[in-house]
Design a protein around this motif. Structure first.
Motif, mmCIF file in Angstrom:
data_model
loop_
_atom_site.group_PDB
_atom_site.id
_atom_site.type_symbol
_atom_site.label_atom_id
_atom_site.label_comp_id
_atom_site.label_asym_id
_atom_site.label_seq_id
_atom_site.Cartn_x
_atom_site.Cartn_y
_atom_site.Cartn_z
ATOM 1 N N PRO B 23 0.793 -1.200 -0.022
ATOM 2 C CA PRO B 23 -0.079 0.198 0.059
ATOM 3 C C PRO B 23 0.837 1.277 0.019
ATOM 4 N N GLY B 24 0.438 2.328 -0.463
ATOM 5 C CA GLY B 24 0.937 3.732 -0.607
ATOM 6 C C GLY B 24 0.529 4.386 -1.749
ATOM 7 N N SER B 25 1.305 5.580 -1.794
ATOM 8 C CA SER B 25 0.644 6.238 -3.147
ATOM 9 C C SER B 25 1.596 6.399 -4.006
ATOM 10 N N PRO B 26 1.703 6.066 -5.101
ATOM 11 C CA PRO B 26 0.499 4.812 -5.556
ATOM 12 C C PRO B 26 1.198 3.861 -5.035
ATOM 13 N N PRO B 27 0.359 2.739 -4.852
ATOM 14 C CA PRO B 27 0.516 1.541 -4.373
ATOM 15 C C PRO B 27 1.600 0.659 -5.264
ATOM 16 N N VAL B 28 2.335 -0.221 -5.016
ATOM 17 C CA VAL B 28 3.322 -1.003 -5.599
ATOM 18 C C VAL B 28 2.815 -2.433 -5.615
ATOM 19 N N HIS B 29 2.577 -2.752 -6.895
ATOM 20 C CA HIS B 29 2.291 -4.053 -7.174
ATOM 21 C C HIS B 29 3.439 -4.950 -7.452
ATOM 22 N N ALA B 30 4.026 -5.549 -6.402
ATOM 23 C CA ALA B 30 5.379 -6.051 -6.506
ATOM 24 C C ALA B 30 5.139 -7.479 -7.270
ATOM 25 N N LEU B 31 3.987 -7.881 -6.943
ATOM 26 C CA LEU B 31 3.793 -9.406 -7.568
ATOM 27 C C LEU B 31 2.358 -9.410 -8.033
ATOM 28 N N ARG B 32 2.150 -9.737 -9.365
ATOM 29 C CA ARG B 32 0.847 -10.002 -9.645
ATOM 30 C C ARG B 32 0.497 -11.400 -10.358
ATOM 31 N N ASP B 33 -0.470 -11.653 -9.987
ATOM 32 C CA ASP B 33 -1.019 -13.103 -10.493
ATOM 33 C C ASP B 33 -0.142 -14.089 -10.689
ATOM 34 N N ALA B 34 0.593 -14.626 -9.877
ATOM 35 C CA ALA B 34 1.682 -15.650 -10.024
ATOM 36 C C ALA B 34 1.096 -16.999 -9.850
#
Ligand SMILES: Nc1ncnc2c1ncn2[C@@H]1O[C@H](COP(=O)(O)OP(=O)(O)OP(=O)(O)O)[C@@H](O)[C@H]1O
Ligand SMILES: [Mg+2]
Lengths: 388, 247
Positions: B23-34
């Motif tokens: 979470p944060g602004s902007p949020p960091v998607h460090a990993l997606r849909d693995a």
């Protein structure tokens, strides 16, 4: 159970392997427990010194000064007062002027010396707590029958070369021949009488007349001294009580509480403040060390330490530090008490329970102080810790 | 994109659409849909550029962190349902970690550091000692067991860290750039130690950004901008294309 033992070992290792951190952490407790032990030890030693100088004996002894007309009859009246356990008549012959004393029935001789002579009624011997090293005391009968007897103080006896009253050696005091019936080795009061010759009232009259002012030594029940001091003069001389003065001991209870009260206030304030400081010191240093050890804690979490085990480790470490501080502080306190007490010529007195309890007090402070840092440590996530 | 092999009884770790968002602004998607799985005893490399999400993935695998989306199962158990206590127990029994830094406690000897990894297991002290000595032997630093970390070289420290993980006899050994701090020769040795000592049934996951190392591993996953794909393809694309990784 083995988990706790393992945790204890780990905490001990951590304490021992990081001596600087441990010492820094323990410093507050050392000071606190040290101050606590010292103040307590000093209070005990001081009040012990007070008790020693104002002991029960002095606290229960009243001395009256009166004219030469005071007699055994007057003393007997005083002795009937409730609260008086013993009373006796004492006076110094010829105003404490030493009189010539020689061994043997003749006045002249090689061993003639000058000795003070004190008159004491048989009841006075009991009132001053005289103790014989040989022979016997004279009694009322001896005085009534005008027996020419004497007691020697141990110092006077050795001065005259008389080691024992065996065979009733004769001495000559101002030309009067007296039989030595006993040697007095010590007494609780009137110890200067041991330096000379002690004679019964009749003998005293024969030697020096009855001109000397009298003293009455009265032993009282505990706590009765003040009252007897007030009532005594009227009993001793009902017609002219003003001629008799009483010397009462200082009230030991008020005296002791006068000494103790400020000290125990100081004690409680100091030790509370000290324990507070110790608590804060351990808490602060533990919080600091938890912050420093984030990655250590993170690693422990990563290899499978639970939050509880992390918290337990921190609390145990703090407890260990507290115990160390307690032991060190107590040692310092005992040494400080001994030093200050002997500087004041007091006998150092320590409360052993307190000395034994101090390490546990340290442990308690450590556990309390370790709680908050432990909670903080348990909240550290392995991720956050391993990233930094 | 997804190279998931269908979940089966044989799989040890199974990820389905797993994501991690900071979470944060902007949020960091460090990993997606693995979505992929790891079988028992499998050796797997994860390759990707710096910041692509490799560590994030490895931390999720080892329960050092939890996914914010998707489904992660260990031996069929859903991780999202586990309590902190259960996760901790899994880390103690099931996962061994080797990090880029060795994370040895400076006040403990090599052997004590290895034993530290076994403490949550409640083993008898004698067994703990035996296992530690055995593991130090496996990685070839028995002669250093009484040394403090400050008295050992970086390579030796890293071997001790590997021994700490091996001594735990984990089901899965998770290594995040275990040779990052070492020179090439040493790192090859250390890596070889890891793979050699990987007993049957112990899966090994090695994160690296070194293609030289990755090439030697039987299976590779690439991570690029938080997206996981089978093989080194995505990584190699990113390496060769200008502005790669900015997709
Ligand atoms: N705690 C966090 N809060 C916010 N963003 C984070 C956090 N941790 C990681 N990130 C971001 O997530 C992304 C992936 O990080 P990660 O550490 O997984 O990369 P990596 O592939 O391991 O890189 P490297 O090879 O440099 O170790 C990065 O962009 C990083 O900035
Ligand atoms: Mg990384």
């Amino acid at each position: 159970m083995s988990g706790l033992r393992s945790a204890l070992v780990e905490a001990a290792t951590s304490i021992v392997r990081q001596p600087m951190r441990t010492l820094l952490c323990a410093l507050g407790t050392v000071v606190a427990v040290g101050a606590f032990t010292t103040t307590n030890g000093l209070t005990e030693s001081a009040s012990n010194a007070v008790s020693a100088s104002f002991n029960e004996l002095r606290a229960t002894t009243v001395e009256f000064q009166g004219p030469s007309t005071l007699s055994e009859t007057d003393v007997a009246r005083l002795a009937r007062l409730g609260g008086v356990t013993r009373a006796g008549l004492v006076w110094d012959l010829d105003h404490q002027q030493p009189l010539p004393v020689a061994v043997g029935p003749t006045a002249s001789g090689p061993s003639q010396t000058q000795l003070s002579v004190t008159a004491m009624s048989p009841s006075a011997l009991a009132a001053i707590g005289a103790v014989l090293s040989s022979g016997r005391f004279y009694d009322i009968g001896a005085d009534l029958h005008h027996q020419m007897v004497a007691l020697l103080g141990s110092a006077a006896a050795s001065q005259l070369g008389i080691s024992s009253s065996l065979g009733n050696p004769a001495i000559n005091v101002s030309g009067i021949v007296l039989t030595v019936v006993g040697i007095v080795s010590s007494s609780q009061q009137e110890s200067q009488a041991l330096l000379g010759v002690i004679v019964p009232p009749y003998v005293a009259g024969v030697i020096a007349g009855n001109r000397d002012p009298r003293r009455v030594i009265a032993r009282t029940a505990p706590g009765a001294a003040q009252l007897i001091g007030r009532q005594g003069p009227a009993e001793l001389d009902p017609y002219q009580p003003g001629q008799v003065t009483a010397e009462v001991p200082p009230n030991p209870t008020t005296l002791r509480s006068q000494v103790q009260a400020p000290l125990s206030t100081l004690l409680s304030v100091l030790s509370l403040a000290g324990l507070g400081i110790g608590f804060l010191a351990i808490a602060a240093v533990t919080i600091m060390s938890v912050a420093q050890r984030r990655s250590e804690i993170g690693l422990r979490r990563a290899v499978g330490y639970s939050r509880l085990e992390i918290a337990r480790l921190i609390v145990l470490e703090a407890a260990g530090v507290g115990m160390l501080g307690g032991i060190l502080g107590t040692s310092i306190g005992v040494l400080a008490t001994a030093a200050i007490a002997s500087g004041n010529h007091w006998t150092p007195v320590m409360n052993t329970t307190l000395v034994l309890a101090a390490p546990f007090l340290g442990v308690a402070v450590g556990i309390l102080a370790g709680c908050y840092p432990a909670i903080r440590a348990a909240r550290i996530t392995p991720m956050a810790a391993l990233r930094s | 994109m997804s190279a998931a092999r269908g979940p089966s009884q044989a799989e040890l770790l199974t990820l389905t659409g797993v994501g991690r968002m900071y979470p944060g602004s902007p949020p960091v998607h460090a990993l997606r849909d693995a979505s992929f799985s790891v079988a028992p005893g499998e050796v797997l490399g994860i390759i990707g550029r710096s910041g692509s999400g490799k560590s994030t993935l490895l931390n999720l695998l080892g329960l050092l962190d939890l996914p914010t989306s998707g489904d992660y199962r260990i031996d069929g158990q859903r991780v999202g349902r586990l309590s902190d206590r259960e996760q901790t127990a899994l880390r103690a029994r099931f996962f061994g970690f080797v990090f880029q830094q060795s994370f040895l406690l400076p006040s403990l000897s090599a052997q004590e550091n290895v034993e530290l990894g076994l403490r949550p297991r409640r083993l008898a002290p004698s067994e703990r000692r035996e296992r530690a000595i055995e593991a130090l032997g496996q990685v070839g630093v028995s002669h250093r067991r009484r040394f403090l970390p400050g008295e050992m070289s970086g390579g030796e420290c890293q071997r001790v860290a590997i021994a700490r993980a091996l001594a735990q006899r984990p089901g899965v050994l998770l290594c995040d750039e275990p040779t990052g701090n070492l020179d090439e020769r040493t790192s090859n040795e250390v890596l070889q130690t890891l793979i050699d000592n990987q007993a049957k049934d112990v899966a090994v996951v090695i994160v690296t950004h070194d293609m030289g190392i990755a090439r030697t591993l039987p299976r590779l996953l690439s991570v690029r901008d938080g997206a996981v794909s089978e093989g080194a393809g995505a990584f190699l694309d990113a390496e060769t294309l200008p502005g790669g990784g900015q997709r």
